[in-house]
Write a protein that holds these residues in place. Structure first.
Motif, PDB file in Angstrom:
ATOM      1  N   TYR A  38      -6.995 -34.259 -20.484  1.00 35.43           N
ATOM      2  CA  TYR A  38      -6.999 -33.960 -21.917  1.00 35.43           C
ATOM      3  C   TYR A  38      -5.998 -32.850 -22.255  1.00 35.43           C
ATOM      4  O   TYR A  38      -5.250 -32.932 -23.221  1.00 35.43           O
ATOM      5  CB  TYR A  38      -8.408 -33.557 -22.372  1.00 35.43           C
ATOM      6  CG  TYR A  38      -8.459 -33.195 -23.835  1.00 35.43           C
ATOM      7  CD1 TYR A  38      -8.401 -34.203 -24.803  1.00 35.43           C
ATOM      8  CD2 TYR A  38      -8.538 -31.877 -24.257  1.00 35.43           C
ATOM      9  CE1 TYR A  38      -8.417 -33.885 -26.157  1.00 35.43           C
ATOM     10  CE2 TYR A  38      -8.563 -31.548 -25.600  1.00 35.43           C
ATOM     11  CZ  TYR A  38      -8.503 -32.556 -26.544  1.00 35.43           C
ATOM     12  OH  TYR A  38      -8.516 -32.242 -27.871  1.00 35.43           O
ATOM     13  N   ARG A  39      -5.971 -31.823 -21.408  1.00 33.17           N
ATOM     14  CA  ARG A  39      -5.061 -30.705 -21.641  1.00 33.17           C
ATOM     15  C   ARG A  39      -3.598 -31.167 -21.579  1.00 33.17           C
ATOM     16  O   ARG A  39      -2.774 -30.812 -22.419  1.00 33.17           O
ATOM     17  CB  ARG A  39      -5.337 -29.601 -20.606  1.00 33.17           C
ATOM     18  CG  ARG A  39      -4.619 -28.299 -20.845  1.00 33.17           C
ATOM     19  CD  ARG A  39      -5.114 -27.188 -19.919  1.00 33.17           C
ATOM     20  NE  ARG A  39      -5.161 -27.567 -18.512  1.00 33.17           N
ATOM     21  CZ  ARG A  39      -4.088 -27.743 -17.736  1.00 33.17           C
ATOM     22  NH1 ARG A  39      -2.877 -27.567 -18.232  1.00 33.17           N
ATOM     23  NH2 ARG A  39      -4.225 -28.074 -16.470  1.00 33.17           N
ATOM     24  N   THR A  42      -2.693 -33.276 -24.583  1.00 27.96           N
ATOM     25  CA  THR A  42      -2.544 -32.441 -25.780  1.00 27.96           C
ATOM     26  C   THR A  42      -1.159 -31.802 -25.823  1.00 27.96           C
ATOM     27  O   THR A  42      -0.525 -31.720 -26.877  1.00 27.96           O
ATOM     28  CB  THR A  42      -3.643 -31.358 -25.803  1.00 27.96           C
ATOM     29  OG1 THR A  42      -4.915 -32.016 -25.738  1.00 27.96           O
ATOM     30  CG2 THR A  42      -3.565 -30.525 -27.071  1.00 27.96           C
ATOM     31  N   GLU A  43      -0.676 -31.380 -24.660  1.00 30.72           N
ATOM     32  CA  GLU A  43       0.679 -30.816 -24.611  1.00 30.72           C
ATOM     33  C   GLU A  43       1.729 -31.892 -24.903  1.00 30.72           C
ATOM     34  O   GLU A  43       2.694 -31.646 -25.625  1.00 30.72           O
ATOM     35  CB  GLU A  43       0.934 -30.172 -23.235  1.00 30.72           C
ATOM     36  CG  GLU A  43       0.147 -28.873 -23.051  1.00 30.72           C
ATOM     37  CD  GLU A  43       0.703 -28.036 -21.908  1.00 30.72           C
ATOM     38  OE1 GLU A  43       1.853 -27.583 -21.989  1.00 30.72           O
ATOM     39  OE2 GLU A  43      -0.036 -27.835 -20.903  1.00 30.72           O
ATOM     40  N   TYR A  59      -4.480 -43.203 -26.862  1.00 34.69           N
ATOM     41  CA  TYR A  59      -3.136 -42.648 -26.836  1.00 34.69           C
ATOM     42  C   TYR A  59      -2.103 -43.761 -26.706  1.00 34.69           C
ATOM     43  O   TYR A  59      -2.327 -44.755 -26.024  1.00 34.69           O
ATOM     44  CB  TYR A  59      -2.975 -41.677 -25.655  1.00 34.69           C
ATOM     45  CG  TYR A  59      -3.815 -40.428 -25.793  1.00 34.69           C
ATOM     46  CD1 TYR A  59      -3.279 -39.280 -26.385  1.00 34.69           C
ATOM     47  CD2 TYR A  59      -5.131 -40.400 -25.356  1.00 34.69           C
ATOM     48  CE1 TYR A  59      -4.046 -38.135 -26.508  1.00 34.69           C
ATOM     49  CE2 TYR A  59      -5.914 -39.260 -25.490  1.00 34.69           C
ATOM     50  CZ  TYR A  59      -5.363 -38.132 -26.069  1.00 34.69           C
ATOM     51  OH  TYR A  59      -6.112 -36.992 -26.209  1.00 34.69           O
TER      52      TYR A  59
END
Lengths: 257, 257
Positions: A38-39, A42-43, A59
């Motif tokens: 997830y991190r 997000t980036e 996504y």
């Protein structure tokens, strides 16, 4: 694997068959835990490399690629990319490699490279024009072109370039069937006497055939071993070139084993 | 900023003007130390996002983008991207927004969105065909098209769609000059009576003008405030759309302030 590599490897999970991927599926396929995945996503999203869509918030690839691919194409034109691959192909086979692009009903040679392995080699001319029915490149293109285009080309009087040029449409259609099965075309002295060439089609982003890569060797040097080597190398390198140009072989194209 | 964001922000340093960047220059522009910059570039290179070239081993965008942009285009066609921007534009202005693409000497409407702010609004038709000289979209396209194309269009008899259509080539050429300065075109009742429209050109990856985005409002509603709002919004949103589609405005296009 560094963090950046992990993030970029997520992008490699997208394909024609899976244009959208949910978070859990991403984590599963990447072998990472959901929080890390997830991190990273997000980036990637913050830079337009992915975006979320639909009710499931899945996504997909983001809008950044259109701009970056335009900049890449401006910086490195197709010909330069082709030359890099042809150079490798010449080195791997010890023979002349060339790429031609379809323009109307003819192929135009756009790039070629020589090997320095042998004293004799097949010479190419700049912007040489190749007839579709008389060259391995042309036959490779015809084999993966729409049926109406093939009909149009084969309904015209077919000129013999050499005594060995095949000009019988029925016989050519038989060859095309074989080429579709093999993924490569062969021509022996069909365009130039004493030249034995193998060719593999190149595809664009919509899987349309736009040209071919070929390896041309003197007939005198051709034996079973060289044939087998050339077939493997021209298939591998042309597949790589299609990928580098952002293209996709159609599902019917034989898988390289 | 996370590691991945740092790496992706390096990619954003490439532009038409700077297609190749050396390590020191990268570090300087990104405000990072050389060791970190080198590590990030190495990870980007491993995935084909950058590659090194030339004697200075400078970096340029890698081959991965062509493939990823083809996958993006397959997943999200141009029309879907346009609809997203038009929707924002309708919301921001309270009026009808539409996009048209150049086909030969005509524009074809490919997408449009309405606002629900007012009871009356300009209605669009699917695949409506717009004449270049009689619409704000057409004038916006003409203003940023090659001179020979403009000559060709204006040398033909120009039909009046309404009593207010400008059909004098000399007068239209005056308008085109003004449009090149402003970045947007205006048409009052030139195509439909009582419609006041503003349009801004859309450019492709080679900075060629491929169409336009317009906002159309009833003449009765147009006042200075609405005009000023529409001009700002249509310029901003169309600039964003050109970027999202991988396009670049030509250097002559006025910078938005």
């Amino acid at each position: 694997m560094g963090t950046t590599s992990k993030a970029l490897s997520l992008l490699e999970l997208f394909s024609r068959a899976t244009p959208e991927i949910g978070l859990s599926e991403f984590a599963r396929r990447a072998g990472m835990n959901k929080a890390t995945t997830y991190r990273l996503l997000t980036e990637l999203a913050a830079h337009g490399f992915v975006e979320q869509t639909g009710s499931g918030r899945e996504y997909r690839l983001g809008p950044a690629f259109l701009r970056l691919s335009a900049l890449r194409e401006a910086a490195v034109p197709m010909r330069e990319v082709a030359l890099g691959v042809l150079n490798d192909l010449s080195k791997a086979t010890g023979e002349t490699a060339h790429m031609s692009l379809l323009q109307g009903e003819l192929l135009t040679s756009v790039a070629y490279t020589y090997s320095d392995t042998h004293g004799t080699q097949v010479r190419m001319e700049d912007a040489e024009v190749l007839m579709l029915h008389a060259t391995s490149s042309g036959l490779a293109v015809l084999a993966f072109s729409p049926a109406d285009f093939v009909d149009q080309v084969l309904s015209q009087p077919l000129k013999a370039r050499t005594p060995d040029t095949v000009t019988d449409p029925a016989q050519i259609r038989q060859q095309l069937k074989q080429i579709r099965q093999n993924g490569f075309a062969v021509s022996i002295s069909g365009f130039e006497q004493d030249v034995h060439s193998h060719a593999v089609p190149v595809f664009d982003s919509s899987s349309a055939c736009i040209g071919a890569v070929a390896v041309a060797a003197p007939v005198a040097r051709m034996d079973d071993e060289l044939q087998s080597l050339i077939q493997t190398e021209v298939l591998n390198h042309t597949t790589r070139l299609t990928r580098l140009l952002g293209g996709f072989a159609p599902p019917s194209f034989p898988t390289i084993t």
